[in-house]
Scaffold this active site. Structure first.
Site, PDB file in Angstrom:
ATOM      1  N   THR A 150       0.470  51.701 -77.231  1.00 39.77           N
ATOM      2  CA  THR A 150       1.899  51.366 -77.280  1.00 39.77           C
ATOM      3  C   THR A 150       2.706  52.603 -76.965  1.00 39.77           C
ATOM      4  O   THR A 150       2.347  53.697 -77.393  1.00 39.77           O
ATOM      5  CB  THR A 150       2.266  50.936 -78.712  1.00 39.77           C
ATOM      6  OG1 THR A 150       1.481  49.816 -79.037  1.00 39.77           O
ATOM      7  CG2 THR A 150       3.745  50.618 -78.846  1.00 39.77           C
ATOM      8  N   ARG A 178      -0.164  36.247 -80.553  1.00 40.28           N
ATOM      9  CA  ARG A 178      -0.448  37.362 -81.471  1.00 40.28           C
ATOM     10  C   ARG A 178       0.667  38.420 -81.363  1.00 40.28           C
ATOM     11  O   ARG A 178       1.087  38.793 -80.271  1.00 40.28           O
ATOM     12  CB  ARG A 178      -1.800  37.981 -81.117  1.00 40.28           C
ATOM     13  CG  ARG A 178      -2.198  39.176 -81.991  1.00 40.28           C
ATOM     14  CD  ARG A 178      -1.860  40.481 -81.332  1.00 40.28           C
ATOM     15  NE  ARG A 178      -2.286  41.648 -82.102  1.00 40.28           N
ATOM     16  CZ  ARG A 178      -1.888  42.889 -81.851  1.00 40.28           C
ATOM     17  NH1 ARG A 178      -1.071  43.135 -80.861  1.00 40.28           N
ATOM     18  NH2 ARG A 178      -2.305  43.895 -82.583  1.00 40.28           N
ATOM     19  N   VAL A 179       1.121  38.900 -82.484  1.00 39.47           N
ATOM     20  CA  VAL A 179       2.148  39.944 -82.506  1.00 39.47           C
ATOM     21  C   VAL A 179       1.623  41.119 -83.319  1.00 39.47           C
ATOM     22  O   VAL A 179       1.067  40.927 -84.404  1.00 39.47           O
ATOM     23  CB  VAL A 179       3.463  39.408 -83.124  1.00 39.47           C
ATOM     24  CG1 VAL A 179       4.502  40.514 -83.236  1.00 39.47           C
ATOM     25  CG2 VAL A 179       4.011  38.246 -82.291  1.00 39.47           C
ATOM     26  N   GLY A 180       1.795  42.325 -82.784  1.00 38.81           N
ATOM     27  CA  GLY A 180       1.319  43.523 -83.479  1.00 38.81           C
ATOM     28  C   GLY A 180       2.432  44.197 -84.266  1.00 38.81           C
ATOM     29  O   GLY A 180       3.440  43.571 -84.625  1.00 38.81           O
ATOM     30  N   ASP A 181       2.268  45.485 -84.517  1.00 36.48           N
ATOM     31  CA  ASP A 181       3.231  46.236 -85.327  1.00 36.48           C
ATOM     32  C   ASP A 181       4.490  46.627 -84.553  1.00 36.48           C
ATOM     33  O   ASP A 181       5.526  46.903 -85.157  1.00 36.48           O
ATOM     34  CB  ASP A 181       2.570  47.523 -85.840  1.00 36.48           C
ATOM     35  CG  ASP A 181       2.100  48.413 -84.688  1.00 36.48           C
ATOM     36  OD1 ASP A 181       1.374  47.910 -83.809  1.00 36.48           O
ATOM     37  OD2 ASP A 181       2.478  49.598 -84.648  1.00 36.48           O
ATOM     38  N   THR A 201       1.450  54.030 -82.707  1.00 38.54           N
ATOM     39  CA  THR A 201       0.598  53.354 -81.732  1.00 38.54           C
ATOM     40  C   THR A 201      -0.766  53.199 -82.395  1.00 38.54           C
ATOM     41  O   THR A 201      -1.143  54.021 -83.231  1.00 38.54           O
ATOM     42  CB  THR A 201       0.488  54.135 -80.409  1.00 38.54           C
ATOM     43  OG1 THR A 201      -0.434  53.476 -79.539  1.00 38.54           O
ATOM     44  CG2 THR A 201       0.020  55.564 -80.612  1.00 38.54           C
ATOM     45  N   GLY A 202      -1.467  52.149 -82.031  1.00 35.57           N
ATOM     46  CA  GLY A 202      -2.775  51.938 -82.646  1.00 35.57           C
ATOM     47  C   GLY A 202      -3.012  50.470 -82.899  1.00 35.57           C
ATOM     48  O   GLY A 202      -2.387  49.607 -82.272  1.00 35.57           O
ATOM     49  N   GLY A 204      -2.301  47.355 -84.441  1.00 33.42           N
ATOM     50  CA  GLY A 204      -1.148  46.812 -85.148  1.00 33.42           C
ATOM     51  C   GLY A 204      -1.504  46.171 -86.467  1.00 33.42           C
ATOM     52  O   GLY A 204      -0.794  46.334 -87.467  1.00 33.42           O
TER      53      GLY A 204
END
Ligand code: GLY
Length: 318
Positions: A150, A178-181, A201-202, A204
């Site tokens: 990210t 799907r939704v990440g951080d 970043t990483g 989520g």
């Protein structure tokens, strides 16, 4: 004092452009949006914007966020398809009183109504990556969830206004929806001009378990230097995850306070980031953290050349 810090080498050109804006007394919102758009528009970065890798249905679904550290306005989009610059839509949403985080079709409808540029974000190169990965998965049963970078940034302008922004295509081969951080306040980003900001970043799913960006801002509010805050938050949460769950996902955090001091910590090898301040020309560093202490070394010319060469190397169908 002005400054901008961003995750990964891919942000370097954007950081350079933002530095020009900030140097000339520009606004932290304009600078950070310009910087993130630069990453979104570059087709060879396969984890952000145009050229981002698709979900398991071969659709590019993008997440992005924008936060204003003066007003605490937040705008975000998640799982949005077919728009060139999700960060700009997020910034526009941050001006709304309600409806600040829109997902999927709703986000697309809003962006269309507001006249944002439509674009098919799935490149031929991303299609090749997709087909190659499908073959790999079938051949070796490897996990599809590898490789996700990210872009996350924190920016400070001469007036003392701070902003934070993120943009990502999320995990390659993620489930549709799907939704990440990255679009989630406190997890992928947080900024308060009275203190400072942080961005992640990483993986989520793991970053969200610790609201790590907010935790770093909280530690800075308690008086920690951004470097100490990043080291403490990342080391502690990495340890917590390992103790409770046996493993911790990739996690790299960048932070800057309202004096332009910055910090970075990671639990992976080879994390790179870009930074520029009034006292520092735009530069790319590589970070190494051992036992919670991190060292940042300027990337060598050889490393930088190799980075671009590998990103832009011809891609063959397997
Ligand atoms: N950190 C980006 C994601 O997990 O989607």
């Amino acid at each position: 004092m002005w400054g901008i810090i961003a995750t990964w080498r891919m942000a370097a050109e954007g950081v350079g452009k933002a530095a020009e804006i900030l140097k000339n007394g520009g606004d932290a919102g304009d600078a950070i949006e310009t910087a993130v758009k630069e990453v979104e528009d570059f087709p060879y970065y396969k984890s952000v914007g145009y050229g981002g890798l698709p979900n398991e249905e071969m659709e590019v679904e993008l997440d992005a966020a924008y936060m204003d550290g003066d007003t605490l306005d937040i705008g975000a989009v998640a799982a949005i398809r077919d728009f060139a610059n999700p960060v700009s839509i997020a910034r526009r949403l941050s001006k709304e009183k309600v409806n600040n985080l829109l997902v999927g079709e709703g986000a697309e409808k809003f962006a269309h109504k507001e006249g944002f540029e439509r674009k098919n974000m799935l490149t031929d190169r991303a299609k090749i990556h997709y087909r190659n990965r499908v073959k790999e998965i079938t051949a070796q049963e490897i996990k599809p969830y590898a490789g996700h970078d990210t872009v996350g940034m924190v920016c400070l302008d001469e007036k003392g206004k701070m902003t934070s922004a993120t943009s990502t295509s999320g995990l390659f081969m993620k489930k549709k929806g799907r939704v990440g951080d990255s679009p989630i306040s406190g997890s992928g980003f947080y900024v308060d001009s009275k203190v400072g900001g942080a961005s992640a970043t990483g993986l989520g799913e793991d970053v969200m378990k610790g609201c790590v960006s907010y935790e770093i801002v909280r530690l800075m509010r308690d008086g920690l230097h951004p470097q100490e805050a990043c080291e403490k938050a990342v080391a502690m949460f990495d340890r917590e995850l390992k103790e409770r769950r046996g493993q911790a996902g990739d996690m790299s955090l960048i932070a800057m306070n309202n004096k332009g001091e910055w910090g970075v910590a990671t639990n992976i090898e080879g994390f790179s980031f870009a930074v520029a301040t009034e006292n520092q020309e735009p530069i790319v560093y590589l970070t190494k953290c051992v036992d919670g202490k991190c060292i940042h070394e300027p990337a060598s010319q050889e490393w930088l050349d190799d980075y671009m060469r590998t990103r832009m190397a011809p891609l063959e169908e397997k």
